[in-house]
Design a protein around this motif. Structure first.
Motif, short mmCIF file in Angstrom:
data_model
loop_
_atom_site.label_atom_id
_atom_site.label_comp_id
_atom_site.label_asym_id
_atom_site.label_seq_id
_atom_site.Cartn_x
_atom_site.Cartn_y
_atom_site.Cartn_z
N HIS A 260 46.68 38.00 36.30
CA HIS A 260 46.30 39.23 35.71
C HIS A 260 45.25 39.18 35.08
N ILE A 261 45.38 38.01 33.92
CA ILE A 261 44.47 37.59 33.03
C ILE A 261 42.97 37.29 33.64
N ALA A 262 43.11 36.55 34.86
CA ALA A 262 41.73 36.04 35.63
C ALA A 262 41.09 37.41 36.02
N ARG A 263 41.96 38.36 36.51
CA ARG A 263 41.34 39.57 37.23
C ARG A 263 40.67 40.42 36.04
N VAL A 264 41.43 40.58 35.02
CA VAL A 264 40.70 41.37 33.78
C VAL A 264 39.42 40.71 33.41
N LEU A 265 39.36 39.36 33.49
CA LEU A 265 38.27 38.59 33.17
C LEU A 265 37.34 38.63 34.04
N GLY A 266 37.52 39.27 35.03
CA GLY A 266 36.62 39.18 36.19
C GLY A 266 36.46 37.78 36.79
N LEU A 267 37.27 36.88 36.87
CA LEU A 267 37.08 35.63 37.17
C LEU A 267 37.66 35.39 38.80
N THR A 268 37.85 36.57 39.30
CA THR A 268 38.45 36.63 40.71
C THR A 268 37.04 36.54 41.71
N VAL A 269 36.07 37.08 40.69
CA VAL A 269 34.71 37.23 41.57
C VAL A 269 33.92 36.15 41.28
N GLN A 270 33.26 35.53 42.23
CA GLN A 270 32.50 34.21 41.76
C GLN A 270 31.39 34.52 41.06
N ARG A 271 31.03 34.19 39.87
CA ARG A 271 30.01 34.53 39.04
C ARG A 271 28.80 33.47 39.47
N ARG A 272 27.67 33.77 39.55
CA ARG A 272 26.49 33.00 39.73
C ARG A 272 25.65 32.76 38.39
#
Lengths: 215, 215
Positions: free
Chosen positions: B79-91
């Motif tokens: 859940h935290i990872a999703r809130v932090l937007g870490l499920t999307v790969q950041r470039r």
DNA sequence: CGCTGTGAAGAAGTTCACAGCG
DNA sequence: CGCTGTGAACTTCTTCACAGCG
């Protein structure tokens, strides 16, 4: 200890302390530009803050401004430097000579004002005995005795996460009172030791959140 | 896209956001230790915080705990990872391949979760064209067109202070929305761009203050 | 009974607005 | 008249304390 000099520095809030180094940097820029006097609006612009807050912050150090004019750049810079304890040369040790450690050693911004590297430690047998930056020889941390003899004020930890806590314990045992930790773990230290954590991946994750929020 | 899931993530205060990455790290440690459930006291101990605050923070993300038990480690981490937007790969792009830049490139903690280096820029003719870490070739930032084509989410600036502002301007013009700046200057960016400053010498100066305070 | 979720109290930090001095 | 210094208002963050659910 209520400081013999009667300073009211004890009352300066943490949030102010965190901004003073930024103000100081702005003042150094002003000095470089030969600007003799600056007002709170000017400092706010240079530091990216708010003028009223700048005044409140600076007022904690005493009444340093001149009404109708502003602050004398040299006087103010000197005062902030003194409050931050930068007039005393701080003895800094580095533990963990990885890439980050190497970067910090050679980072000019430190040696600049008040900070001197006095030792570099690592556990890697291949690194021990070699020259690190700043003319220092890499040593083993096993020689805790050596560490005590250094009278180090500040220690910077750039080891892997797994060794950071035991390194911190060794440092504390040797009398170090301030630790700047770059290892991504929460360190436990006695109450009299000041600890600051800088976790680079935390910063990126905060940015990631703002990206996620903005869509 | 105003999130179909109807999250109330917009209401999460900044101070909470800054702590979420730390909680996440603790949860990953718990996972590594095969601990399936953890309570707010446990998280507080691991993260060096206060249990009530941990609960308040986590509660902003929804009612994720089970009364009488605690939080499921995997569920909470996800859940935290999703809130932090870490499920999307950041470039992520790096500008300024000095020692610090090199250290960040090779810092495992990043590539780890959600962050991928997609380009490295420098102005040094001797570096351009050589291989940096992560299999990337160093390029010149002149090719702003190239930069736009990268669709970079986040830029990390590790240039000298004097070039940081113009680098930031270039990045913003190319559509970068988040900047992590290590150069010791206050950058100005448009309001829609998120900026975070990390000034290593500021950290040392704060420690110096505490040394001075403690006599 | 234990631990979360949460209103309410309290503390800390920031902004406002203006009195007061140079 | 301009800018500092500062009480007062306001906002944000943290801690407390306990109701309520599993």
């Amino acid at each position: 200890m209520t400081s013999v000099t009667g300073e009211r520095v004890n009352q300066v809030p943490d949030s102010t302390i965190a901004r003073l180094p930024v103000y100081l940097r702005c003042l150094h820029e002003a000095q470089a530009m030969r600007i003799p006097v600056i007002n709170s609006v000017g400092i706010a612009q240079m530091s990216g803050g708010n003028a009223a807050l700048v005044r409140k912050d600076l007022n904690h150090l005493g009444e340093l401004g001149t009404r109708g004019l502003g602050y004398d750049v040299d006087v103010l810079a000197g005062h902030i430097a003194r409050v931050l304890g930068l007039t005393v040369q701080r003895r800094v040790v580095l533990v963990g000579l990885g890439r980050l450690g190497g970067a910090l050693l050679n980072y000019g911004g430190f040696g600049d004002r008040g900070m001197t590297w006095v030792a570099v430690f690592d556990t890697d047998r291949d690194k021990i005995g070699t020259k690190a930056g700043a003319g220092l020889t890499v040593r083993s941390l096993d020689e805790a005795a050596t560490l005590s003899g250094l009278a180090a004020d500040i220690a910077v930890i750039t080891t892997p996460a797994q060794s950071a806590q035991s390194v911190a314990d060794t440092l504390v045992a040797a009398g170090v009172l301030s630790i700047l930790n770059f290892a991504p773990v929460t360190l436990e230290v006695p109450g009299h030791v000041t600890l600051r954590q800088v976790d680079l991946s935390v910063e990126l994750q905060i940015l990631s959140f703002h990206l996620a929020k903005g869509l």
